[in-house]
Design an enzyme around this catalytic site. Structure first.
Site, PDB file in Angstrom:
ATOM      1  N   ASN A 229       0.203   3.294  -2.741  1.00 17.88           N
ATOM      2  CA  ASN A 229      -0.415   2.797  -4.108  1.00 17.88           C
ATOM      3  C   ASN A 229      -2.100   2.863  -4.033  1.00 17.88           C
ATOM      4  O   ASN A 229      -2.505   3.240  -2.973  1.00 17.88           O
ATOM      5  CB  ASN A 229      -0.038   1.252  -4.077  1.00 17.88           C
ATOM      6  CG  ASN A 229      -0.265   0.596  -3.049  1.00 17.88           C
ATOM      7  OD1 ASN A 229      -1.483   0.102  -2.800  1.00 17.88           O
ATOM      8  ND2 ASN A 229       0.565  -0.011  -2.133  1.00 17.88           N
ATOM      9  N   ASP A 298       6.995  -1.761  -0.566  1.00 19.35           N
ATOM     10  CA  ASP A 298       8.372  -2.146  -0.506  1.00 19.35           C
ATOM     11  C   ASP A 298       9.533  -1.163   0.159  1.00 19.35           C
ATOM     12  O   ASP A 298      10.621  -1.877   0.584  1.00 19.35           O
ATOM     13  CB  ASP A 298       9.048  -2.848  -1.683  1.00 19.35           C
ATOM     14  CG  ASP A 298       8.113  -4.009  -2.352  1.00 19.35           C
ATOM     15  OD1 ASP A 298       7.802  -4.912  -1.616  1.00 19.35           O
ATOM     16  OD2 ASP A 298       7.836  -3.990  -3.556  1.00 19.35           O
ATOM     17  N   LYS A 308       6.924  19.672   8.112  1.00 19.93           N
ATOM     18  CA  LYS A 308       6.754  19.424   6.826  1.00 19.93           C
ATOM     19  C   LYS A 308       7.815  20.240   5.864  1.00 19.93           C
ATOM     20  O   LYS A 308       8.160  21.332   6.098  1.00 19.93           O
ATOM     21  CB  LYS A 308       5.182  20.384   6.359  1.00 19.93           C
ATOM     22  CG  LYS A 308       4.997  20.222   4.807  1.00 19.93           C
ATOM     23  CD  LYS A 308       3.737  21.282   4.739  1.00 19.93           C
ATOM     24  CE  LYS A 308       3.373  21.366   2.772  1.00 19.93           C
ATOM     25  NZ  LYS A 308       2.759  22.419   2.881  1.00 19.93           N
ATOM     26  N   PHE A 342      -0.864 -12.802  -2.678  1.00 20.05           N
ATOM     27  CA  PHE A 342      -1.274 -12.222  -3.910  1.00 20.05           C
ATOM     28  C   PHE A 342      -0.129 -11.641  -4.728  1.00 20.05           C
ATOM     29  O   PHE A 342       1.036 -11.558  -4.066  1.00 20.05           O
ATOM     30  CB  PHE A 342      -2.225 -11.132  -3.600  1.00 20.05           C
ATOM     31  CG  PHE A 342      -3.435 -11.391  -3.425  1.00 20.05           C
ATOM     32  CD1 PHE A 342      -3.918 -12.234  -2.454  1.00 20.05           C
ATOM     33  CD2 PHE A 342      -4.540 -11.148  -4.502  1.00 20.05           C
ATOM     34  CE1 PHE A 342      -5.325 -12.796  -2.313  1.00 20.05           C
ATOM     35  CE2 PHE A 342      -6.028 -11.410  -4.321  1.00 20.05           C
ATOM     36  CZ  PHE A 342      -6.370 -12.152  -3.368  1.00 20.05           C
ATOM     37  N   LYS A 356       7.340 -16.463  -6.893  1.00 21.94           N
ATOM     38  CA  LYS A 356       6.792 -15.968  -5.709  1.00 21.94           C
ATOM     39  C   LYS A 356       6.420 -17.329  -4.627  1.00 21.94           C
ATOM     40  O   LYS A 356       6.745 -17.181  -3.617  1.00 21.94           O
ATOM     41  CB  LYS A 356       5.718 -14.794  -5.555  1.00 21.94           C
ATOM     42  CG  LYS A 356       6.351 -13.354  -6.047  1.00 21.94           C
ATOM     43  CD  LYS A 356       5.510 -12.273  -6.202  1.00 21.94           C
ATOM     44  CE  LYS A 356       5.908 -11.140  -6.880  1.00 21.94           C
ATOM     45  NZ  LYS A 356       5.096 -10.296  -7.101  1.00 21.94           N
ATOM     46  N   LYS A 360       8.628 -17.577  -1.541  1.00 25.91           N
ATOM     47  CA  LYS A 360       7.961 -17.367  -0.103  1.00 25.91           C
ATOM     48  C   LYS A 360       7.306 -18.407   0.516  1.00 25.91           C
ATOM     49  O   LYS A 360       6.658 -18.152   1.561  1.00 25.91           O
ATOM     50  CB  LYS A 360       7.060 -16.221  -0.354  1.00 25.91           C
ATOM     51  CG  LYS A 360       7.763 -14.897  -0.933  1.00 25.91           C
ATOM     52  CD  LYS A 360       6.661 -13.674  -1.214  1.00 25.91           C
ATOM     53  CE  LYS A 360       7.467 -12.569  -1.611  1.00 25.91           C
ATOM     54  NZ  LYS A 360       6.861 -11.082  -1.209  1.00 25.91           N
TER      55      LYS A 360
HETATM   56  O1  PMT Z   1      -7.349  -3.597  -2.584  1.00 21.74           O
HETATM   57  P1  PMT Z   1      -8.109  -3.517  -4.070  1.00 21.74           P
HETATM   58  O2  PMT Z   1      -8.097  -2.023  -4.574  1.00 21.74           O
HETATM   59  O3  PMT Z   1      -9.212  -4.329  -4.146  1.00 21.74           O
HETATM   60  O4  PMT Z   1      -6.653  -3.938  -5.011  1.00 21.74           O
HETATM   61  C1  PMT Z   1      -6.477  -5.558  -4.907  1.00 21.74           C
HETATM   62  C2  PMT Z   1      -4.974  -5.535  -4.981  1.00 21.74           C
HETATM   63  C3  PMT Z   1      -4.624  -5.145  -6.286  1.00 21.74           C
HETATM   64  C4  PMT Z   1      -4.153  -4.876  -4.097  1.00 21.74           C
HETATM   65  C5  PMT Z   1      -4.795  -7.368  -4.889  1.00 21.74           C
HETATM   66  O5  PMT Z   1      -5.626  -8.090  -5.439  1.00 21.74           O
HETATM   67  C6  PMT Z   1      -3.478  -7.572  -4.737  1.00 21.74           C
HETATM   68  O6  PMT Z   1      -2.792  -7.847  -6.066  1.00 21.74           O
HETATM   69  N1  PMT Z   1      -2.475  -7.538  -3.715  1.00 21.74           N
HETATM   70  C7  PMT Z   1      -1.232  -7.994  -3.611  1.00 21.74           C
HETATM   71  C8  PMT Z   1      -0.544  -6.641  -3.828  1.00 21.74           C
HETATM   72  C9  PMT Z   1       0.909  -6.835  -3.865  1.00 21.74           C
HETATM   73  O7  PMT Z   1       1.815  -6.061  -2.869  1.00 21.74           O
HETATM   74  O8  PMT Z   1       1.487  -7.494  -4.740  1.00 21.74           O
HETATM   75  P2  PMT Z   1       3.100  -8.095  -4.618  1.00 21.74           P
HETATM   76  O9  PMT Z   1       3.281  -8.702  -5.935  1.00 21.74           O
HETATM   77  O10 PMT Z   1       3.767  -6.677  -4.826  1.00 21.74           O
HETATM   78  O11 PMT Z   1       3.482  -8.889  -3.291  1.00 21.74           O
HETATM   79  C10 PMT Z   1       3.491 -10.119  -3.207  1.00 21.74           C
HETATM   80  C11 PMT Z   1       2.958 -10.579  -1.783  1.00 21.74           C
HETATM   81  O12 PMT Z   1       3.989 -10.057  -1.093  1.00 21.74           O
HETATM   82  C12 PMT Z   1       1.747  -9.974  -1.465  1.00 21.74           C
HETATM   83  O13 PMT Z   1       1.006 -11.279  -0.928  1.00 21.74           O
HETATM   84  C13 PMT Z   1       2.057  -8.749  -0.663  1.00 21.74           C
HETATM   85  O14 PMT Z   1       0.843  -8.800   0.552  1.00 21.74           O
HETATM   86  C14 PMT Z   1       3.209  -9.468   0.042  1.00 21.74           C
HETATM   87  N2  PMT Z   1       4.232  -8.673   0.491  1.00 21.74           N
HETATM   88  C15 PMT Z   1       4.951  -7.560  -0.293  1.00 21.74           C
HETATM   89  C16 PMT Z   1       5.822  -6.852  -0.074  1.00 21.74           C
HETATM   90  C17 PMT Z   1       6.139  -6.828   1.616  1.00 21.74           C
HETATM   91  N3  PMT Z   1       7.039  -5.934   2.072  1.00 21.74           N
HETATM   92  N4  PMT Z   1       5.264  -7.621   2.379  1.00 21.74           N
HETATM   93  C18 PMT Z   1       4.556  -8.486   1.843  1.00 21.74           C
HETATM   94  O15 PMT Z   1       4.170  -9.186   2.782  1.00 21.74           O
END
Ligand code: PMT
Length: 420
Positions: A229, A298, A308, A342, A356, A360
């Site tokens: 991403n 995810d 490749k 986040f 969330k 979580k």
């Molecule tokens: O890095 P930048 O370019 O500055 O951009 C910042 C950002 C947009 C990446 C940041 O502000 C942000 O939003 N980060 C969280 C991105 C994310 O994965 O969001 P989510 O809603 O999909 O996940 C929710 C939370 O679960 C997040 O804290 C994530 O780290 C966590 N997660 C998600 C999936 C997974 N398999 N394990 C996790 O721990």
């Protein structure tokens, strides 16, 4: 408020209303022998006007470019040049200044002073004071472009950064030696701003260990292709830098990004979500606070090819398998740690983020609508909403990621006080 003479109140920094931010701060300005030494008086006078008690230490070569008398007049304090000059007081002087300093700024910093500090050499008043201080040290290198690019100097800078020394990158342009390139001393207002940022924070997070995740993960399909991403790590790195500035010990687990690692933090580079999971599990037990700002994939491809994949006619279906949810796992094993997630959302931001928090077991979640201009991936700014377990929402305006990071840390600080 201190009185300002009319001509001193012309500087933009002073007019911004921040000028007393450095009141009671002791700042040592170290000047080394480069042509940019002639800009040091501007910086010193800005610092003095901002309320700082400024002491100047010059190397002998710096005194070839600018006189101690000029600097003494501007700083309003005696200027130190030689180790042994004033009445045999040198031992007391360099140690007492090193102890009193809230910050040492070496402006300009030659390759020589950087090399000396990197090698642990203390053979004059400036290098001795830098070696003896526990205050933050900021180097502002300025020199010929080829000298700046020299790998030996770059290795010294990396080593010092990793030990917590701060650097302000030189600007590009026409250099005094006639070359074009990187090596000019940055504008003194930028140096002033950097100094302010480094010393104006209270060390309110001292004694805490922060585990912060940042950046994207990469899920390889074959040796050249991957799913990922647009995360650049800017948000997570801003959090790491801000927590470090406020006195915390920081462990930064980061996916692949191309921004520099903040000095003084423990950096653990990872690639995939699985790697990130393993690194987080290894380090979370020693952390008081965990912030998961990484954008974790995810899913990963069910099969990772070792060579490749050749193009063939027709479509290609990729089978994906779910990655572990790191945050979910941490929530289930939270103990008394503060856990902050986040949420990168594109719709129903608050509703999705609130789900969330509960699912979580988080203390806080920082939601950003990544479709909003100035927010989310890759930008230097963010627009965030901070939600807590009770459903309270703090909505922040657009601000730099560093400022947003500090606002998030303010909330974490309050939570940590509440549970004490
Ligand atoms: O890095 P930048 O370019 O500055 O951009 C910042 C950002 C947009 C990446 C940041 O502000 C942000 O939003 N980060 C969280 C991105 C994310 O994965 O969001 P989510 O809603 O999909 O996940 C929710 C939370 O679960 C997040 O804290 C994530 O780290 C966590 N997660 C998600 C999936 C997974 N398999 N394990 C996790 O721990």
């Amino acid at each position: 408020m201190r009185g300002l003479s009319p001509e001193l109140s012309k500087t933009p920094v002073v007019e911004s209303g921040d000028w007393l931010m450095l009141a009671d701060k002791c700042i040592i300005v170290g000047i080394t022998g480069g042509i940019a030494a002639y800009k040091a008086p501007d910086l010193i006078s800005m610092l003095v006007r901002a309320g700082a008690d400024v002491h100047v230490i010059m190397t002998e070569s710096a005194a070839e470019f600018i006189t101690p008398l000029t600097l003494q007049t501007i700083s309003r304090n005696p200027v130190l040049t030689r180790m042994f000059d004033p009445l045999g007081e040198w031992q007391v002087r360099h140690v007492s200044l090193a102890d009193r300093a809230d910050l040492i700024a070496v402006v300009p910093a030659t390759a020589n002073i950087i090399g000396k500090v990197c090698a642990g050499i203390a053979d004059d008043m400036l290098s001795t004071t830098v070696m003896a201080t526990k205050a933050p040290v900021l180097f502002c290198p300025a020199m010929n472009v080829h000298m700046y690019e020299n790998q030996i100097l770059q290795d010294n800078i990396s080593k010092l950064r990793s030990k917590g020394y701060h650097f302000l990158e030189p600007a590009s342009g026409r250099l005094a030696c006639g070359y074009e390139g990187k090596g000019r001393l940055p504008d003194v207002s930028l140096i002033f701003e950097k100094i302010q940022n480094l010393i104006s924070f209270d060390k309110d997070l001292e004694g805490q260990t922060f585990l912060i995740t940042a950046g994207p993960t990469r899920e390889y399909i074959d040796p050249v292709r991957y799913l990922s991403n647009g995360s650049t790590g800017k948000m997570g790195y801003a959090l790491a830098e801000a927590a470090r500035d406020r006195g915390a010990r920081v462990v930064l687990v980061s996916g692949p990004v191309s921004i520099p690692v903040p000095g003084g933090v423990t950096h653990i580079p990872v690639v995939s979500a699985r790697d990130m999971f393993d690194a987080v599990i290894e380090h979370y037990s020693g952390a008081n606070v965990i912030i998961k700002s990484a954008a974790v994939s995810d899913y990963h491809p069910k099969v990772r090819l070792s060579t490749k994949l050749k193009k063939s006619r027709g479509d290609w279906t990729l089978e994906l398998e779910q990655n572990p949810d790191i945050l979910q796992h941490l929530g289930e094993n939270k103990g008394d740690r503060i856990l902050v997630g986040f949420a990168a959302e594109t719709d129903n931001v608050l509703e999705n983020a609130a789900k969330k928090v509960r699912a979580k077991n988080l203390d806080l979640i920082v939601a950003n609508d990544v479709t909003q201009p100035g927010a989310g991936f890759g930008t230097d700014t963010n627009i965030v909403k901070i939600l807590d377990r009770d459903g309270q929402v703090e909505e922040l305006d657009m601000m730099s990621k560093k400022d947003a990071a500090n606002r998030i840390l303010d909330r974490i600080f309050k939570l940590s006080k509440a549970v004490e």
